[in-house]
Design a protein around this motif. Sequence first.
Motif, PDB file in Angstrom:
ATOM      1  N   ASP A 298       0.775  -1.301  -0.169  1.00  0.00           N
ATOM      2  CA  ASP A 298      -0.053   0.052   0.058  1.00  0.00           C
ATOM      3  C   ASP A 298       0.893   1.069  -0.096  1.00  0.00           C
ATOM      4  OD1 ASP A 298      -2.229   1.714   0.036  1.00  0.00           O
ATOM      5  OD2 ASP A 298      -2.096   1.831   2.355  1.00  0.00           O
ATOM      6  N   HIS A 299       1.850   1.400   0.722  1.00  0.00           N
ATOM      7  CA  HIS A 299       2.623   2.469   1.016  1.00  0.00           C
ATOM      8  C   HIS A 299       3.731   2.761  -0.512  1.00  0.00           C
ATOM      9  CE1 HIS A 299       1.822   3.801   5.056  1.00  0.00           C
ATOM     10  NE2 HIS A 299       2.068   2.608   5.421  1.00  0.00           N
TER      11      HIS A 299
ATOM     12  N   HIS B  27       2.460   1.841  -3.311  1.00  0.00           N
ATOM     13  CA  HIS B  27       1.872   2.238  -4.491  1.00  0.00           C
ATOM     14  C   HIS B  27       1.165   3.628  -4.320  1.00  0.00           C
ATOM     15  CE1 HIS B  27       2.813  -1.412  -6.819  1.00  0.00           C
ATOM     16  NE2 HIS B  27       2.228  -1.985  -5.703  1.00  0.00           N
ATOM     17  N   ASN B  28       1.279   4.181  -3.029  1.00  0.00           N
ATOM     18  CA  ASN B  28       0.419   5.377  -2.585  1.00  0.00           C
ATOM     19  C   ASN B  28       1.653   6.199  -2.021  1.00  0.00           C
ATOM     20  OD1 ASN B  28      -0.976   7.326  -1.638  1.00  0.00           O
ATOM     21  ND2 ASN B  28      -2.131   6.009  -0.174  1.00  0.00           N
TER      22      ASN B  28
ATOM     23  N   ARG C 106       1.633   9.325  -1.096  1.00  0.00           N
ATOM     24  CA  ARG C 106       1.259  10.252  -0.169  1.00  0.00           C
ATOM     25  C   ARG C 106       1.127   9.451   1.171  1.00  0.00           C
ATOM     26  NH1 ARG C 106      -4.149  12.377  -2.200  1.00  0.00           N
ATOM     27  NH2 ARG C 106      -3.573  11.074  -4.134  1.00  0.00           N
TER      28      ARG C 106
END
Length: 178
Positions: free
Chosen positions: A131-132, A134-135, A137
């Motif tokens: 998750d981190h 690919h994201n 922000r």
Amino acid sequence: MSYYDINAILTDAQKLPCTFEIDVPGLGYLEGNTGEDVKRGTRIDLPLWLGEMLAVGARSGSNPLVTLDLPPALSEKVMNALKADPRTVDLRSLAPHFYRLGVRILQLFEEEEMVDILTDTFKKRAMEIADHAHNTRGALGDGVEFLRGLDETERQLFRAAHDSGKKMRVWSGEVTKK
């Protein structure tokens, strides 16, 4: 494991608490006492490779020279914290090569519960890492503390996930390759 694998070498250098089962003359330098003997029952933190050799390979009669204890990074306290919420534990501060250390320790100890805990920990943390990766922000904001606590295996996973996302965007034409 390759002979030249730096991560394997660094994992084998991790300290492991060992208890001497016999008196050993002249090895006092292991605990900082030059020229003295190591007495039976003395606990010394030795590198994993040396502790394993003394516990498994070297014997005095039918007894090993040392007995091995679990390292602090894999203690009951840490296992309980991982069972509660693996994403909140700073694995890097426990051991930079946490999972590799776990694999090496599980080769020496039969700990079925530890296998389950480490497997579950890796799965849950891998989802968070992806998750981190690919994201951006999330990785720059709230996820900074989590990302600082990644061990080397997780850092490699993060890099792979991040790079694959970038390559996918280039392939699909969203971003031009530089």
